[in-house]
Design a protein around this motif. Structure first.
Motif, short mmCIF file in Angstrom:
data_model
loop_
_atom_site.label_atom_id
_atom_site.label_comp_id
_atom_site.label_asym_id
_atom_site.label_seq_id
_atom_site.Cartn_x
_atom_site.Cartn_y
_atom_site.Cartn_z
N MET A 90 52.99 87.17 10.35
CA MET A 90 53.98 87.87 11.16
C MET A 90 54.09 87.27 12.55
O MET A 90 55.16 87.06 13.10
N LYS A 130 57.47 85.01 14.66
CA LYS A 130 58.05 85.42 15.93
C LYS A 130 58.25 84.23 16.86
O LYS A 130 59.19 84.17 17.63
N GLN A 160 61.22 90.75 12.63
CA GLN A 160 60.15 89.99 13.29
C GLN A 160 60.13 90.19 14.81
O GLN A 160 59.18 89.75 15.47
#
Length: 287
Positions: free
Chosen positions: A1, A5, A111
């Motif tokens: 994750m 980003k 995100q």
């Protein structure tokens, strides 16, 4: 994750007021773009002017500046597509903050980290009755007076993804902030809990006629060797904002005195807001 980003470079800031424009300065300091959003055109133009002043000052923190673009909220969805971080920096009004966080959650890609800059409402309070698509990407990230005071307190809640906090701590350091991790949900974070007691006693002292603002600030600076006293600091924050915060503390903590709120309300009713309108406890030159 966290890695996904980093593919998005921009930071979106909602609110081009005193704090929003200073955050735009900080988050554009490594050459990455910042998008500043506000309903008022005047706030956006004044915000850009203020960022330019900070960038050209002798204490500027960078020479590699990212581009700052501006818009009204109507183009928010398009700008969020480019953002790894979106920060709400709207006035300290609970319903407004709830509305903004809900809007960001609906419009931002999954995100994108969503951060509240609220000085008194913790993120768990703000989202408590909201049905969010992704509650694990929301947190609190409160700054004080960047760049002069680069502290940023980063605080999640029970559902916040720990990797989001790690990422924001790392990116904050890269952009000139001094991050502090708040380890448990705390109304007022770390510093503001202590500062709340100082300003409350300051206002009580004033309401009782024990000393003047100048005398309080002078002895505070003399003993603690700080550059500003509590009245000077409240003027910087804005007395209307200080009152909103004090009201929230009174809602969450029992038996707080009412005199500080009344003293502030009387000052506000007399047109004294602090630095933002050139008169508070003291008078200031107009920008």
């Amino acid at each position: 994750m966290a890695n996904s980003k980093l593919l998005r470079e921009a930071v979106v800031i909602l609110g081009a007021g005193t704090q929003g424009r200073r955050l735009a300065y900080m988050w554009s300091s490594t050459g990455k773009p910042v998008h500043l959003v506000d309903q008022q055109e005047s706030q956006l133009s004044q915000g850009l002017d203020h960022v330019h002043q900070l960038r050209t000052s002798s204490s500027s923190i960078s020479t590699n500046w990212g581009k700052i673009t501006t818009s009204k909220p109507s183009s928010l969805k398009e700008e969020l597509e480019k953002a790894w971080l979106a920060i709400e920096c709207v006035p300290e009004n609970f319903a407004l903050k709830q509305s903004v966080i809900s809007q960001l959650d609906n419009l931002a890609p999954d995100q994108t980290i969503l951060a509240s800059n609220s000085s008194s409402y913790v993120i768990g309070e703000i989202i408590e009755n909201l049905s969010l698509n992704n509650p694990r990407r929301v947190l609190s990230a409160h700054c004080y007076w960047p760049p002069e005071t680069p502290a940023i307190e980063i605080m999640g809640y029970e559902q916040t993804d720990p990797s989001i906090i790690d990422l924001l701590v790392k990116k904050s350091e890269e952009h000139g902030f001094t991050p502090y991790r708040v380890r448990k949900p705390s109304v007022g974070y770390i510093y503001n809990r202590i500062w709340a007691a100082i300003k409350r006693e300051t206002l009580l002292t004033l309401s009782e006629g024990v000393a003047s603002p100048n005398e309080i600030d002078a002895i505070f600076r003399d003993v603690l060797k700080t550059p500003k006293g509590p009245c000077e600091l409240m003027d910087v924050v804005g007395l209307d904002v200080v009152l909103d915060i004090e009201k929230h503390y009174a809602e969450t903590r029992k038996n707080l005195p009412s005199e500080p709120q009344k003293y502030l309300q009387d000052m506000i009713d007399a047109g004294n807001l602090g630095v933002k309108n050139s008169r508070g406890f003291y008078k200031y030159p107009r920008e």
